[in-house]
Design a protein around this motif. Structure first.
Motif, PDB file in Angstrom:
ATOM      1  N   LEU A  43       0.840  -1.201   0.000  1.00  0.00           N
ATOM      2  CA  LEU A  43       0.000   0.000   0.000  1.00  0.00           C
ATOM      3  C   LEU A  43       0.876   1.253   0.000  1.00  0.00           C
ATOM      4  O   LEU A  43       2.033   1.207   0.419  1.00  0.00           O
ATOM      5  N   ARG A  44       0.277   2.352  -0.447  1.00  0.00           N
ATOM      6  CA  ARG A  44       0.971   3.647  -0.423  1.00  0.00           C
ATOM      7  C   ARG A  44       0.048   4.676   0.231  1.00  0.00           C
ATOM      8  O   ARG A  44      -0.359   5.657  -0.390  1.00  0.00           O
ATOM      9  N   CYS A  45      -0.267   4.430   1.489  1.00  0.00           N
ATOM     10  CA  CYS A  45      -1.236   5.270   2.197  1.00  0.00           C
ATOM     11  C   CYS A  45      -0.724   6.702   2.327  1.00  0.00           C
ATOM     12  O   CYS A  45       0.427   6.931   2.703  1.00  0.00           O
ATOM     13  N   HIS A  49       2.584   6.587   8.622  1.00  0.00           N
ATOM     14  CA  HIS A  49       3.609   7.096   9.534  1.00  0.00           C
ATOM     15  C   HIS A  49       4.844   6.201   9.555  1.00  0.00           C
ATOM     16  O   HIS A  49       5.790   6.469  10.298  1.00  0.00           O
ATOM     17  N   ASN A  50       4.838   5.139   8.715  1.00  0.00           N
ATOM     18  CA  ASN A  50       6.019   4.290   8.576  1.00  0.00           C
ATOM     19  C   ASN A  50       6.400   4.123   7.105  1.00  0.00           C
ATOM     20  O   ASN A  50       6.542   2.997   6.614  1.00  0.00           O
ATOM     21  N   PRO A  51       6.586   5.227   6.350  1.00  0.00           N
ATOM     22  CA  PRO A  51       6.926   5.078   4.931  1.00  0.00           C
ATOM     23  C   PRO A  51       8.284   4.422   4.716  1.00  0.00           C
ATOM     24  O   PRO A  51       8.560   3.908   3.629  1.00  0.00           O
ATOM     25  N   ASP A  52       9.098   4.395   5.757  1.00  0.00           N
ATOM     26  CA  ASP A  52      10.404   3.743   5.668  1.00  0.00           C
ATOM     27  C   ASP A  52      10.280   2.219   5.739  1.00  0.00           C
ATOM     28  O   ASP A  52      11.291   1.517   5.651  1.00  0.00           O
ATOM     29  N   CYS A  53       9.058   1.713   5.877  1.00  0.00           N
ATOM     30  CA  CYS A  53       8.822   0.258   5.862  1.00  0.00           C
ATOM     31  C   CYS A  53       8.395  -0.251   4.485  1.00  0.00           C
ATOM     32  O   CYS A  53       8.095  -1.432   4.336  1.00  0.00           O
ATOM     33  N   ARG A  54       8.356   0.610   3.490  1.00  0.00           N
ATOM     34  CA  ARG A  54       7.803   0.221   2.187  1.00  0.00           C
ATOM     35  C   ARG A  54       8.593  -0.889   1.495  1.00  0.00           C
ATOM     36  O   ARG A  54       8.027  -1.864   1.012  1.00  0.00           O
ATOM     37  N   LYS A 218       9.442  11.854   8.227  1.00  0.00           N
ATOM     38  CA  LYS A 218      10.034  10.711   7.527  1.00  0.00           C
ATOM     39  C   LYS A 218       9.857  10.868   6.017  1.00  0.00           C
ATOM     40  O   LYS A 218      10.773  10.553   5.244  1.00  0.00           O
ATOM     41  N   TRP A 219       8.673  11.329   5.613  1.00  0.00           N
ATOM     42  CA  TRP A 219       8.423  11.554   4.191  1.00  0.00           C
ATOM     43  C   TRP A 219       9.425  12.559   3.633  1.00  0.00           C
ATOM     44  O   TRP A 219       9.987  12.360   2.549  1.00  0.00           O
TER      45      TRP A 219
END
Length: 254
Positions: A43-45, A49-54, A218-219
């Motif tokens: 997903l690309r919500c 709050h955890n975009p570093d988990c992509r 983070k973003w």
């Protein structure tokens, strides 16, 4: 319509990719919890709050034994508080064999297990994990398909299939709904979700989670475009309105 999704990562059953762990979490299931953040998410919500988990390549490889050794240090906290282990992400069910192995070891030690998932998964891959899962935190981010796709960039249908299966097997479930002003708050969207889950006897409660921007930095660090920078947190009045809609369908809301 049944969708075929193959978003699983082929990893040795005793190893997996994680982002990090939190030793004394209090918001991802009951009691004090050891929280494992797995790496990888389809997903690309917009509010993630955890975009570093992509991406898998950004994770670190750990063995189940290493994690269990850490988990055991906190068993007295689990017993005192009614807590246990939560696997979240990212999307844990992208690594189903890894998560299953963690939960198997937890059950051998009588440790409560929680799976936090978007439900955007291959159901057949998820079923073996659910056998060792005590509680599912299911994030249903929207019931309106257009809003859901705008928010996540994926289809809603797999999550609905997953939710129906949880009801079918009577797996204890908490539904999580992130309330984002001017995005997920339309009344038809909230009522649609409430109507969908109200008949499910396995749904213990709904968690209405107010939108926040704690992950915005983070973003920026990762060079991603954070499209909700001008969105404010929901007002107490909006939170109460949405909460009351869920309650009007006989649902317990937190």
């Amino acid at each position: 319509m049944t969708l075929s999704i193959d978003n699983t990562k082929k990893i040795d059953v005793q190893t997996g990719l994680i982002h990090s762990v939190e030793s004394c979490g209090t918001v991802d299931g009951p009691g004090i919890r050891f929280v494992i953040f797995t790496q990888g998410c389809p997903l690309r919500c917009l509010y993630c709050h955890n975009p570093d988990c992509r991406h898998f390549e950004d994770g670190k490889t750990v063995t189940v034994a290493e994690l269990v050794n850490e988990i055991e240090k906190y068993k007295s906290y689990f017993e005192y508080s009614g807590g246990g282990v939560t696997v979240t992400g990212g999307e844990p069910l992208m690594q189903p064999d890894f998560v299953k192995a963690i939960f198997q070891e937890c059950k051998k030690r009588n440790i409560h297990t929680v799976l936090d998932t978007s439900g955007y998964v291959n159901l057949n891959s998820a079923k073996p994990v659910l056998e060792y899962t005590d509680l599912v935190l299911l994030d249903i981010k929207s019931f309106d398909e257009k809003i859901y796709h705008k928010l996540t960039n994926v289809s809603l249908e797999p999550t609905l299939i997953f939710a129906r299966y949880l009801a079918q097997i009577n797996k204890p479930t908490w539904i999580r709904f992130v309330l984002v002003p001017n995005l997920t708050d339309p009344e038809h969207n909230v009522r649609g979700l409430a109507e969908f889950i109200a008949p499910f006897k396995n749904v213990e409660k709904v968690e209405v989670l107010p939108f926040h921007k704690m992950g915005e930095y983070k973003w920026e660090t990762l060079g991603y475009d954070y499209q909700l920078k001008d969105t404010e947190a929901p007002s107490p009045e909006l939170i109460k309105k949405v909460t009351n809609i869920f309650k009007s369908y006989g649902l317990t809301v937190q």
